[in-house]
Design a protein around this motif. Structure first.
Motif, PDB file in Angstrom:
ATOM      1  N   LEU A 228       0.828  -1.213   0.000  1.00 46.21           N
ATOM      2  CA  LEU A 228       0.000   0.000   0.000  1.00 46.21           C
ATOM      3  C   LEU A 228       0.859   1.257   0.000  1.00 46.21           C
ATOM      4  O   LEU A 228       0.505   2.277  -0.598  1.00 46.21           O
ATOM      5  N   ASN A 236      -2.781   3.630  -5.673  1.00 47.37           N
ATOM      6  CA  ASN A 236      -3.364   2.800  -4.604  1.00 47.37           C
ATOM      7  C   ASN A 236      -2.473   1.644  -4.169  1.00 47.37           C
ATOM      8  O   ASN A 236      -2.899   0.791  -3.401  1.00 47.37           O
ATOM      9  N   ASN A 240      -2.807  -3.744  -6.241  1.00 42.45           N
ATOM     10  CA  ASN A 240      -4.096  -3.375  -5.642  1.00 42.45           C
ATOM     11  C   ASN A 240      -5.155  -3.034  -6.687  1.00 42.45           C
ATOM     12  O   ASN A 240      -6.043  -2.226  -6.427  1.00 42.45           O
ATOM     13  N   ASP A 243      -8.507  -3.653  -5.280  1.00 40.29           N
ATOM     14  CA  ASP A 243      -8.725  -3.158  -3.916  1.00 40.29           C
ATOM     15  C   ASP A 243      -8.754  -4.304  -2.888  1.00 40.29           C
ATOM     16  O   ASP A 243      -9.546  -4.290  -1.954  1.00 40.29           O
ATOM     17  N   VAL A 245      -5.642  -5.485  -1.537  1.00 42.76           N
ATOM     18  CA  VAL A 245      -4.464  -5.433  -0.660  1.00 42.76           C
ATOM     19  C   VAL A 245      -4.881  -4.877   0.707  1.00 42.76           C
ATOM     20  O   VAL A 245      -5.447  -3.791   0.798  1.00 42.76           O
ATOM     21  N   THR A 428      -3.036 -10.418   1.402  1.00 41.76           N
ATOM     22  CA  THR A 428      -2.686 -10.436  -0.035  1.00 41.76           C
ATOM     23  C   THR A 428      -3.162 -11.781  -0.587  1.00 41.76           C
ATOM     24  O   THR A 428      -2.399 -12.570  -1.108  1.00 41.76           O
ATOM     25  N   VAL A 438      -4.860 -10.958  -4.680  1.00 46.36           N
ATOM     26  CA  VAL A 438      -3.648 -10.182  -4.954  1.00 46.36           C
ATOM     27  C   VAL A 438      -2.588 -11.034  -5.634  1.00 46.36           C
ATOM     28  O   VAL A 438      -1.849 -10.552  -6.484  1.00 46.36           O
TER      29      VAL A 438
END
Lengths: 483, 56
Positions: A228, A236, A240, A243, A245, A428, A438
């Protein structure tokens, strides 16, 4: 070879590595050792020293705004060997059911089968110095298709920094750097490949490491925090896109389900017993799995806080002097010496709202600290309550004793108080596609060609099982993939 | 440690003084259906066999 970046060495090799690994805990050291044995040139980069330092541990500090949680700088250890420097050694592989599609979780599970990890089971036992098989003990007179004797085994517990120190120091393929903090991951122009690990010592001197492949194995909180924080090129943060992470942070809930009056015959025959939810049971009820252990309390527990003295007085009144009334127990929940105590390690479902985000405050190296919001959802509550009630019924029907359930098990309007086991997982997560995670099934970050993740942050689901054994299995699998 | 007869007598004496409190739930949506299985009864948090009460 071991190089201490705190000594500001003038000439070090920062290029030409096959693999650069950040983090020297269970995952990072396993990866380094097995890649080194395969002849790969490895840079192992540890943020801490060879021993505990406050300076290093300070990097772990962060906020907690969800369920009351341990201090983030108390669960994990940030020096050579990582958290294996204080773990207890409880080991068990995940089960087949953990890798099955459990749609009631609301998110896809593992994109691999248990079999793809099981081939590393024997080697993981060697790494962790586990002598016995994962066979369930016989518990005489126990008959249940819901709760089966747990097949836990014990590691030494292996301290990775100690066990592998000589090999790390003497290997011609591995260079261990200590006081070497990963602070940034630099990507190429199209953001598809990692070009450098930016490493800093505590004086903020930069060292830029290059190689073919890169692995972060910093722990589930730190892996997410680092990705992050790496938002100067990838908006971001790295990896990610969807969205994910930092999301799906998972723990194992430690809930006091209640107490039991035990059958003396059972206690003498079995002692402390440990049960695990059967696959058929958890799938039938559409709940997570869990380990429950039954023991007799010898040390009465009184929670802390300003009312501790009052609670202690009431506890002593009831336990030792048989004074006051049972009514008091409604206000002060505790175990008297001799009570049967039920300990639990219960699976938390992957939940996007249970997550890590970045705080505004930064550490001494300029990285934003974490804000952890651990959440318990309705499925988690159902898992806890179902396990409690069904276990109590099995205890009665087997005549092992009678269970007195805690008030919050039966009254669903009450919050379920819980502590956790300092098992950080899922930030993750592994998935079949970037839409739900992830990393891919090879632990490679989606959208990158050469960035991998080691450790429990890749767990898609967590089982009701201590995570270290699976962490080592995954590390061995990734090492084989990169060798 | 465990004397079922003594334990159940104590339990019953407790009920006579505070009244019989069965399983009362404000919301049982997160509880398994088997909670209501006929062979078990939950009294003041204790999960018992119904036959326990018959033996007292």
């Amino acid at each position: 070879m071991i190089i201490n970046l705190a000594e500001n060495p003038k000439s070090i090799t920062t290029s030409g590595y096959d693999v650069c690994i950040a983090g020297a805990g269970a995952a990072g050291i396993t990866l380094a050792i097995y890649l080194g044995r395969a002849g790969k040139k490895v840079a192992l980069l540890e943020g801490g020293d060879e021993e505990y330092t406050d300076q290093s541990m300070d990097m772990y500090k962060g906020k907690s705004t969800g369920i009351e949680y341990w201090g983030l700088d108390t669960c994990r250890l940030r020096y050579l060997g990582g958290t294996t420097n204080h773990w207890s050694g409880r080991c068990k592989p995940l089960d087949d059911v953990d890798f099955s599609a459990r749609d009631f979780f609301g998110l896809p599970g593992w994109p691999i089968s248990r079999g793809e990890l099981a081939v590393f089971e024997a080697e993981a036992k060697t790494v962790l110095d586990i002598q016995k098989d994962f066979s369930a003990p016989d518990i005489p007179n126990w008959h249940s298709d819901k709760f089966i004797p747990d097949r836990m085994a014990k590691s030494a517990p292996t301290r990775f920094g100690t066990k592998f120190y000589d090999e790390l120091a003497k290997s011609e393929h591995i260079t261990l750097f200590i006081n070497a903090n990963l602070t940034d991951i630099r990507l190429d122009k199209d953001l598809s490949s990692v070009t450098e690990f930016v490493i800093k010592n505590y004086e903020r001197k930069d060292y830029r490491f290059t190689g073919k492949n890169f692995i972060i194995a910093l722990g589930a909180v730190e892996n997410a925090r680092l990705l992050l924080n790496c938002d100067s090129q990838a908006k971001n943060g790295i990896g990610n896109h969807s969205d994910f992470v930092g999301r799906c942070f998972m723990e194992h809930f430690n809930v006091d389900l209640g107490a039991f009056a035990g059958n003396k015959k059972y206690l003498e025959a079995a002692g402390t017993t440990s049960f695990y939810t059967s696959s058929a049971f958890s799938l039938e009820h559409k709940i997570g799995n869990g380990n429950v252990s039954m023991s007799v309390s010898s040390d009465p527990e009184v929670s802390g806080g300003r009312s501790r003295a009052v609670k202690k007085f009431i506890r002593d009144s009831i336990c030792e002097w048989q004074a006051l009334s049972e009514l008091s127990r409604k206000f002060v929940y505790f175990h008297c010496p001799g009570d049967g105590v039920i300990g639990t390690l219960i699976e938390q479902s992957p939940n996007k709202e249970s997550r890590i985000t970045l705080d505004k405050e930064t550490d001494s190296l300029g990285l934003r600290r974490v804000n952890l919001a651990l959440r318990m959802n309705e499925l988690d509550k159902k898992t806890i309550r179902t396990i409690a009630i069904e276990l109590a019924k099995d205890f009665a029907s087997n005549d092992f004793g009678r269970v007195h359930l805690a008030p919050y098990i039966l009254d669903t309007t009450l919050e379920i108080p819980n502590r956790q086991h300092c098992h950080h997982m899922g930030t993750t997560r592994m998935a079949a596609s970037a839409e739900y995670g992830v990393v891919d099934k090879d632990c490679k970050v989606f959208g990158t060609a050469n960035l991998y993740v080691g450790g429990s942050s890749v767990f898609a689901t967590s089982g009701g099982t201590n995570p270290t054994f699976t962490i080592v299995e995954l590390a061995l699998r990734l090492a084989q993939h990169l060798a | 440690m465990f004397s079922r007869r003594l334990f159940l007598r104590g339990l019953v004496s407790c009920f006579t003084s505070v009244g019989f409190v069965g399983l009362t739930l404000a919301d049982n949506s997160s509880l398994p259906a088997q909670t209501q299985a006929p062979e078990f009864i939950i009294i003041n948090g204790w999960v018992l066999l119904k036959s326990d009460l018959e033996r007292v």
